[in-house]
Design a protein around this motif. Structure first.
Motif, mmCIF file in Angstrom:
data_model
loop_
_atom_site.group_PDB
_atom_site.id
_atom_site.type_symbol
_atom_site.label_atom_id
_atom_site.label_comp_id
_atom_site.label_asym_id
_atom_site.label_seq_id
_atom_site.Cartn_x
_atom_site.Cartn_y
_atom_site.Cartn_z
ATOM 1 N N ASN A 27 93.184 99.510 -44.351
ATOM 2 C CA ASN A 27 94.496 98.880 -44.246
ATOM 3 C C ASN A 27 95.021 98.325 -45.558
ATOM 4 O O ASN A 27 96.088 97.705 -45.587
ATOM 5 C CB ASN A 27 94.470 97.765 -43.186
ATOM 6 N N ALA A 28 94.295 98.546 -46.661
ATOM 7 C CA ALA A 28 94.751 97.976 -47.933
ATOM 8 C C ALA A 28 94.064 98.664 -49.107
ATOM 9 O O ALA A 28 93.088 99.403 -48.931
ATOM 10 C CB ALA A 28 94.462 96.475 -47.970
ATOM 11 N N LYS A 29 94.624 98.419 -50.296
ATOM 12 C CA LYS A 29 94.017 98.795 -51.561
ATOM 13 C C LYS A 29 94.157 97.592 -52.507
ATOM 14 O O LYS A 29 95.124 97.495 -53.269
ATOM 15 C CB LYS A 29 94.695 100.035 -52.159
ATOM 16 N N PRO A 30 93.207 96.668 -52.446
ATOM 17 C CA PRO A 30 93.339 95.421 -53.203
ATOM 18 C C PRO A 30 93.475 95.597 -54.711
ATOM 19 O O PRO A 30 94.024 94.728 -55.385
ATOM 20 C CB PRO A 30 92.046 94.671 -52.856
ATOM 21 N N SER A 31 92.965 96.707 -55.246
ATOM 22 C CA SER A 31 93.011 96.922 -56.697
ATOM 23 C C SER A 31 94.214 97.750 -57.139
ATOM 24 O O SER A 31 94.264 98.210 -58.285
ATOM 25 C CB SER A 31 91.716 97.612 -57.154
ATOM 26 N N THR A 34 96.176 97.011 -60.500
ATOM 27 C CA THR A 34 95.415 97.300 -61.726
ATOM 28 C C THR A 34 95.590 98.759 -62.126
ATOM 29 O O THR A 34 95.822 99.080 -63.299
ATOM 30 C CB THR A 34 93.925 96.992 -61.508
ATOM 31 N N TYR A 35 95.500 99.647 -61.158
ATOM 32 C CA TYR A 35 95.641 101.082 -61.442
ATOM 33 C C TYR A 35 97.090 101.444 -61.761
ATOM 34 O O TYR A 35 97.348 102.261 -62.652
ATOM 35 C CB TYR A 35 95.144 101.900 -60.252
ATOM 36 N N LEU A 36 98.027 100.866 -61.048
ATOM 37 C CA LEU A 36 99.435 101.188 -61.306
ATOM 38 C C LEU A 36 99.867 100.700 -62.680
ATOM 39 O O LEU A 36 100.746 101.302 -63.309
ATOM 40 C CB LEU A 36 100.309 100.577 -60.216
ATOM 41 N N ASP A 37 99.236 99.622 -63.167
ATOM 42 C CA ASP A 37 99.537 99.129 -64.512
ATOM 43 C C ASP A 37 98.899 99.992 -65.595
ATOM 44 O O ASP A 37 99.370 100.011 -66.741
ATOM 45 C CB ASP A 37 99.044 97.686 -64.668
ATOM 46 N N SER A 38 97.822 100.713 -65.241
ATOM 47 C CA SER A 38 97.116 101.574 -66.201
ATOM 48 C C SER A 38 96.876 102.940 -65.550
ATOM 49 O O SER A 38 95.745 103.261 -65.161
ATOM 50 C CB SER A 38 95.786 100.936 -66.618
ATOM 51 N N PRO A 39 97.915 103.759 -65.395
ATOM 52 C CA PRO A 39 97.816 104.988 -64.593
ATOM 53 C C PRO A 39 96.803 106.006 -65.113
ATOM 54 O O PRO A 39 96.308 106.825 -64.343
ATOM 55 C CB PRO A 39 99.236 105.546 -64.612
ATOM 56 N N LEU A 40 96.484 105.964 -66.412
ATOM 57 C CA LEU A 40 95.502 106.926 -66.931
ATOM 58 C C LEU A 40 94.098 106.657 -66.388
ATOM 59 O O LEU A 40 93.199 107.491 -66.560
ATOM 60 C CB LEU A 40 95.493 106.901 -68.460
ATOM 61 N N LEU A 41 93.914 105.521 -65.734
ATOM 62 C CA LEU A 41 92.635 105.262 -65.080
ATOM 63 C C LEU A 41 92.459 106.138 -63.843
ATOM 64 O O LEU A 41 91.342 106.323 -63.361
ATOM 65 C CB LEU A 41 92.535 103.789 -64.670
ATOM 66 N N ASP A 62 98.467 107.060 -54.964
ATOM 67 C CA ASP A 62 97.806 107.531 -56.175
ATOM 68 C C ASP A 62 96.556 106.713 -56.510
ATOM 69 O O ASP A 62 95.716 107.145 -57.292
ATOM 70 C CB ASP A 62 98.776 107.470 -57.368
ATOM 71 N N VAL A 63 96.456 105.546 -55.931
ATOM 72 C CA VAL A 63 95.381 104.607 -56.254
ATOM 73 C C VAL A 63 94.099 104.997 -55.521
ATOM 74 O O VAL A 63 94.145 105.313 -54.320
ATOM 75 C CB VAL A 63 95.797 103.174 -55.872
ATOM 76 N N PRO A 64 92.948 104.981 -56.196
ATOM 77 C CA PRO A 64 91.683 105.318 -55.527
ATOM 78 C C PRO A 64 91.368 104.374 -54.376
ATOM 79 O O PRO A 64 91.889 103.253 -54.290
ATOM 80 C CB PRO A 64 90.644 105.166 -56.651
ATOM 81 N N LEU A 65 90.506 104.831 -53.493
ATOM 82 C CA LEU A 65 90.020 103.984 -52.410
ATOM 83 C C LEU A 65 89.315 102.753 -52.982
ATOM 84 O O LEU A 65 88.710 102.806 -54.055
ATOM 85 C CB LEU A 65 89.033 104.761 -51.539
ATOM 86 N N GLU A 66 89.372 101.667 -52.258
ATOM 87 C CA GLU A 66 88.668 100.452 -52.655
ATOM 88 C C GLU A 66 87.154 100.696 -52.543
ATOM 89 O O GLU A 66 86.628 100.954 -51.460
ATOM 90 C CB GLU A 66 89.083 99.290 -51.758
#
Length: 535
Positions: A27-31, A34-41, A62-66
């Motif tokens: 139900n969420a992606k807490p991080s 962090t990833y959206l601020d540094s997309p090359l991660l 686009d953000v990886p699973l927690e």
């Protein structure tokens, strides 16, 4: 001995079927921030460039699973994680029904959906007839008749693109299949190997880097695009680059294959792939019949793989899928991911453009035209793992033949979006004005699309409105006083030959029947060709 084998199979089946497959959604992606601020991660620069070129914004998918969520699920008693999806924020797990249901009590778990729909208390019980013989890749009939690949390219007027040096250069295609043995050794693939056009791959089934293994179906599929053997086989995109992903398990027919496909599609996206081609289809015929899909599931939004394919399109990727080979079965409809709205679903025709009897039909369950387009799938020219040029039949081959041509087209129109390229292909097809659920919109004409290249580059020349009912207007430079416009039918018959002027640049098409026509605009210093659609 047969009795012993039967008992062993029964024991294995009993153990396997006591385990259930399910998707656990978070139900969420807490991080996320962090990833959206540094997309090359999370994405390569090429992937980010594809989004920028198509004005696609990054979002939480686009953000990886927690990772902490994944680790907690893995640690639970009796739970095995088979695949994961950041796009759908879910894990594919296997375990007993009791152990899987226990996961629902975890605070970050949004819901649990069993592959066996009867176990989902919020879902209706499936009453439709079960489907058989739906795995597209297993419907391949090959023989060792040698020949050339000219017809399967010329049917699409793909040679027109090739003659203009649009051969897929700069485009990357991800191939999802069962295996690619012989690609690193057989002669028809040496052009790819020598020029470093195999960029990598992965075996998601065995979880290792040896993708030159598995079933030979992927090898034949790749050969229709990247094969190069003079006077025998030239692929539709010989100069494209490729990633090879094994997502299909030959011995098993199980739900986790759909999840592996989505996982591979996410990897393809992160690597900056332009096109995904998949000659796999999922409907029924599962080892456990409780996991079979039904026709009502073929609505583009129900099946896990179709939802993944649609997200792939939202990232700027073109997804091309085989329609399936169930045209002679009781249940003749296309499977997944061919049912997804934005997927270019490809059916099969013979060398003489007649629908293959085995090619699956539409519509999707919600009534959309499917397949989308057609290409040669009967007696398609392919390479086997030894490098022998043979023929094989099925939508498994019409699909990649089409995908390769799409790569060439996109090379010709590099600033077009995936939606614009998809629309161009559909509108060029010979049944565009009269689509049906056997042929879809018909056979695309990549030759007529390329006639638009000059007009695309030269904004001083336009033809409008198009489509039109009564009149077409040609807009051109004020320096040109007179021009000749010749209009031909799709059979090459001249139907209009008229001079126009800058003062009266209109051409009446009222006398023409509805359909597709081609024009030649000839004036001093300006020569243009293109198509007209009479409504």
């Amino acid at each position: 001995m047969k009795i012993h084998y039967s008992i062993l199979f029964l024991l294995i089946s009993t153990v396997m079927f006591s385990q259930e497959d399910a998707w656990v959604y978070f139900n969420a992606k807490p991080s996320a921030q962090t990833y959206l601020d540094s997309p090359l991660l999370m994405l390569s620069q090429r992937s980010l460039d594809r989004r920028t070129n198509q004005s696609i914004a990054l979002n939480s998918t686009d953000v990886p699973l927690e990772k902490t969520y994944v680790d907690q699920i893995k640690s639970k008693t009796g739970i095995t994680v088979l695949a994961k999806s950041k796009w759908l924020n879910a894990l594919h797990v296997q375990g007993s029904q009791t152990n899987i249901l226990a996961l629902k009590s975890i605070s970050f778990v949004d819901k649990v959906v069993f592959a066996n729909k009867a176990l989902n208390t919020t879902s209706k019980k499936v009453l439709e007839n079960q489907i058989v013989n739906t795995k597209d890749k297993l419907e391949t009939a090959a023989n060792y008749a040698y020949g050339t690949s000219a017809n399967q390219i010329q049917m699409l007027n793909g040679h027109v693109l090739h003659q203009q040096n649009y051969t897929g250069t700069g485009k990357i295609i991800a191939v999802m299949d069962a295996g690619f043995p012989g690609v690193n050794t057989a002669q028809p693939f040496q052009n790819l190997i020598t020029n470093n056009r195999i960029l990598g791959g992965y075996d998601y089934v065995s979880r290792n880097d040896n993708f030159y293994a598995g079933g030979d179906h992927g090898t034949m599929v790749l050969s229709t695009m990247g094969g190069y053997k003079e006077n025998a086989l030239i692929g539709t995109a010989p100069d494209a680059s490729y990633y090879l992903f094994i997502t299909e398990s030959d011995p098993l027919e199980a739900p986790f294959e759909e999840s592996l496909w989505v996982e591979a599609a996410e990897k393809a996206d992160s690597l900056g792939v332009d096109i995904i081609t998949t000659s796999l289809g999922y409907f029924g015929d599962r080892d456990n019949p409780d996991y079979n899909h039904t026709y009502s599931d073929m609505n583009g939004t129900t099946n896990f793989i179709s939802r993944g394919a649609e997200i792939a399109f939202s990232k700027g990727i073109i997804v091309v899928a085989a329609a399936g080979n169930e045209g002679t079965q009781t249940e003749k409809h296309i499977g997944s991911p061919a049912d997804a709205v934005s997927v270019i679903t490809v059916g099969s025709v013979t060398a003489s453009k007649v629908k293959s009897s085995t090619s699956s039909i539409g519509p999707s369950y919600d009534g959309r035209i499917k397949p989308d387009v057609m290409a040669q799938g009967n007696a398609a020219v392919v390479s086997n793992t030894s490098g022998n040029i043979i023929t094989a039949s099925g939508t498994s081959f019409s699909c990649p033949i089409m995908a390769g041509m799409i790569a060439c087209l996109w090379q010709a129109f590099p600033t077009k979006t995936n939606q614009e390229i998809r629309d161009m292909i559909i509108k060029s097809s010979d049944k565009y004005l009269t689509p049906d659920n056997n042929y879809g919109y018909g056979i695309p004409n990549f030759g007529t699309i390329t006639l638009e290249i000059d007009s695309f580059v030269n904004k001083d020349f336009t033809v409008y409105p198009n489509p039109a009912k009564t009149n077409i207007t040609f807009s051109f430079s004020d320096e040109i006083n007179n021009a000749t416009v010749i209009v031909y039918s799709i059979l090459g018959q001249k139907v209009i030959d008229k001079k126009i002027t800058g003062q009266n640049p209109n051409l009446s098409i009222e006398s023409l029947k509805s359909g597709l026509y081609f024009y030649i605009f000839d004036a001093d210093g300006l020569y243009k060709t293109g198509k007209i659609i009479k409504q």
